[in-house]
Design an enzyme around this catalytic site. Structure first.
Site, PDB file in Angstrom:
ATOM      1  N   GLY A 208       0.831  -1.215   0.000  1.00 48.92           N
ATOM      2  CA  GLY A 208       0.000   0.000   0.000  1.00 48.92           C
ATOM      3  C   GLY A 208       0.845   1.236   0.000  1.00 48.92           C
ATOM      4  O   GLY A 208       2.055   1.173  -0.235  1.00 48.92           O
ATOM      5  N   ASN A 209       0.234   2.382   0.265  1.00 51.71           N
ATOM      6  CA  ASN A 209       1.003   3.623   0.411  1.00 51.71           C
ATOM      7  C   ASN A 209       0.341   4.476   1.485  1.00 51.71           C
ATOM      8  O   ASN A 209      -0.709   4.115   2.006  1.00 51.71           O
ATOM      9  CB  ASN A 209       1.132   4.347  -0.931  1.00 51.71           C
ATOM     10  CG  ASN A 209      -0.227   4.745  -1.486  1.00 51.71           C
ATOM     11  OD1 ASN A 209      -0.924   5.567  -0.912  1.00 51.71           O
ATOM     12  ND2 ASN A 209      -0.615   4.120  -2.602  1.00 51.71           N
ATOM     13  N   HIS A 210       0.980   5.609   1.800  1.00 49.65           N
ATOM     14  CA  HIS A 210       0.515   6.398   2.948  1.00 49.65           C
ATOM     15  C   HIS A 210      -0.573   7.415   2.616  1.00 49.65           C
ATOM     16  O   HIS A 210      -0.866   8.276   3.441  1.00 49.65           O
ATOM     17  CB  HIS A 210       1.706   7.134   3.582  1.00 49.65           C
ATOM     18  CG  HIS A 210       2.685   6.211   4.228  1.00 49.65           C
ATOM     19  ND1 HIS A 210       2.344   5.431   5.303  1.00 49.65           N
ATOM     20  CD2 HIS A 210       3.974   5.927   3.944  1.00 49.65           C
ATOM     21  CE1 HIS A 210       3.391   4.710   5.667  1.00 49.65           C
ATOM     22  NE2 HIS A 210       4.396   4.986   4.845  1.00 49.65           N
ATOM     23  N   ALA A 276      -3.858   7.807  -5.009  1.00 41.86           N
ATOM     24  CA  ALA A 276      -2.470   7.339  -5.141  1.00 41.86           C
ATOM     25  C   ALA A 276      -2.543   5.858  -5.513  1.00 41.86           C
ATOM     26  O   ALA A 276      -2.572   4.981  -4.642  1.00 41.86           O
ATOM     27  CB  ALA A 276      -1.733   7.535  -3.833  1.00 41.86           C
TER      28      ALA A 276
END
Ligand code: CTP
Length: 400
Positions: A208-210, A276
């Site tokens: 995943g990402n932030h 994102a």
């Protein structure tokens, strides 16, 4: 203007409560539907009978309607309204609104409302100037509420200064211009993506990402508050939708976001892709949990499909398409490349080199680069202000 608009008028305990009667008359004369909620203290200043007669609706004062246990459904009321105005808003009510102290029906309706809220403070000059009141007003502004500033003049105490509630005509005008502005996007359908995507590795793990989703949710809210119908396609996030004009579709992976977004695009006038999205996902998702074994584990990733690029490919001349670029190096050149390759009308560039910019912050600093080469540089702002700047640019394109 206000014709047919559903307005909740909240009245708190203040000498200016008498002005709420004139305000109600203005709303009703303009064709608005008005439901009045009074705090217990407001009863000392104006009677429910007066307000019921002028608003042509029963006035709500308590959680419980009658002894049979029927209650006044503040949640339904909050969802019903196109806007809520608290006039007068005394220091106590402002403090409760800012802190969520829900001990009366007015605050419960405020906390349940998904519509824009206007607050017209009314109090003595020192109460108004007190840092705690000013702090509470700042908090309320930060939540996206609008403050209709009080005027300076003679106050009930006999003192002279700032604290007199704005006149009914001024409050009426503030709402009328708000709804006029809304009509700029009336009948427009907007598609927004937000948040991260999670790419499954096995049943318990993901890549995943932030991304927090804050920017995309703020954009959706601003479009909705301008009268647009918004479809918000979001990856996993804790953000909540406020406005009833927003339909939220939850997805997890880039592939799910691709399917959901491409299915909605043809019906949309405007699309803003702020998610994102993962560029790569595990080639195979393990059915069982991957067990710990050697010192190194290699994951093979395959490219996901670029949603924005696909929308740019099928976009018609009537549609407006906006993308984001989050860059660390060669910011402008990279953003211009994406703008061209993805056939965008404009791109919103965030540079991670700037302070207060990036995932998780409540602020953002953007540059907008248009396809005709025009560049706009904005300062560091709260994300809902940044969202307003982006929506303004879209509106300019609509009228170009
Ligand atoms: N985007 C998308 N689908 C993807 C990847 C990106 O729709 N699979 C969109 C993002 O929502 C954003 C824009 O494309 O609006 C640019 O995303 P970004 O990650 O900055 O660029 P990429 O094209 O993925 O290139 P890179 O990661 O190499 O910078």
């Amino acid at each position: 203007m206000l014709e047919g608009k559903k307005i909740i008028l909240g009245i708190s305990g203040s000498i200016a409560a008498y002005k709420a009667a004139a305000l109600t008359r203005l709303f009703v004369k303009a064709g608005a539907l008005v439901r009045v909620i009074m705090t217990p203290a407001a009863n000392d200043f104006i009677t429910p009978l007066t307000m019921a007669t002028l608003s042509k609706n029963p006035v709500l004062t308590k959680f419980v309607k009658n002894e049979a246990g029927q209650w006044n459904n503040h949640i339904e009321l909050g969802l019903w309204a196109d806007c809520m105005v608290i006039a007068p808003a005394g220091a106590n009510t402002i403090s409760k609104m800012a802190n969520g102290a829900c001990d009366n029906l007015l605050i419960a309706a405020y906390l349940s409302a998904r519509c824009p809220v206007f607050i017209a403070p009314s109090m003595d000059l020192d109460m108004y100037a007190h840092p705690s009141t000013q702090n509470n007003l700042q908090l309320l502004k930060g939540f996206g509420n609008s403050i209709i500033d009080p005027n300076s003049g003679e106050l009930a105490s006999g003192l002279n200064g700032i604290g007199r509630m704005a006149e009914p005509e001024e409050i009426f005008d503030a709402l009328a211009s708000f709804f006029d502005a809304n009509d700029r996007l009336h009948n427009k359908k907007v598609l927004v993506t937000a948040g991260p995507t999670y790419e499954h590795i096995d049943p318990v793990r993901f890549l995943g990402n932030h991304s927090s989703g804050k920017m995309g949710f703020a954009i959706a809210e601003v479009f909705a508050s301008q009268g647009a119908k918004v479809i918000l396609i979001t990856g996993p996030t804790h953000q909540q939708v406020q406005h009833s004009n927003i339909k939220r579709i939850d997805v997890t992976t880039a592939a799910e976001m691709y399917e959901a977004t491409t299915a909605q695009f043809a019906k949309s006038h405007i699309a803003i892709m702020s998610a994102a999205v993962a560029d790569y996902a595990p080639e195979k998702v393990s059915i069982g949990k991957i067990k710990k074994s050697g010192d190194v584990l290699q994951l093979k990733l395959k490219k996901t499909r670029d949603i924005l690029k696909e929308l740019g490919r099928v976009k018609t001349k009537k549609q407006i398409l906006v993308g984001f670029a989050l860059e660390t190096d060669n910011e402008e050149a990279n953003a211009v490349k994406k703008l061209k390759e993805k056939n965008l009308d404009f791109i919103v560039l965030n540079s991670l080199k700037n302070k207060g910019v990036g995932f998780g912050f409540d602020t953002n600093q953007i540059y907008i680069i248009h396809k005709n080469g025009a560049k706009l540089n904005y300062g560091l702002k709260p994300k809902h202000e940044v969202a307003k700047d982006i929506v303004e640019e879209v509106i300019k394109l609509l009228h170009a």
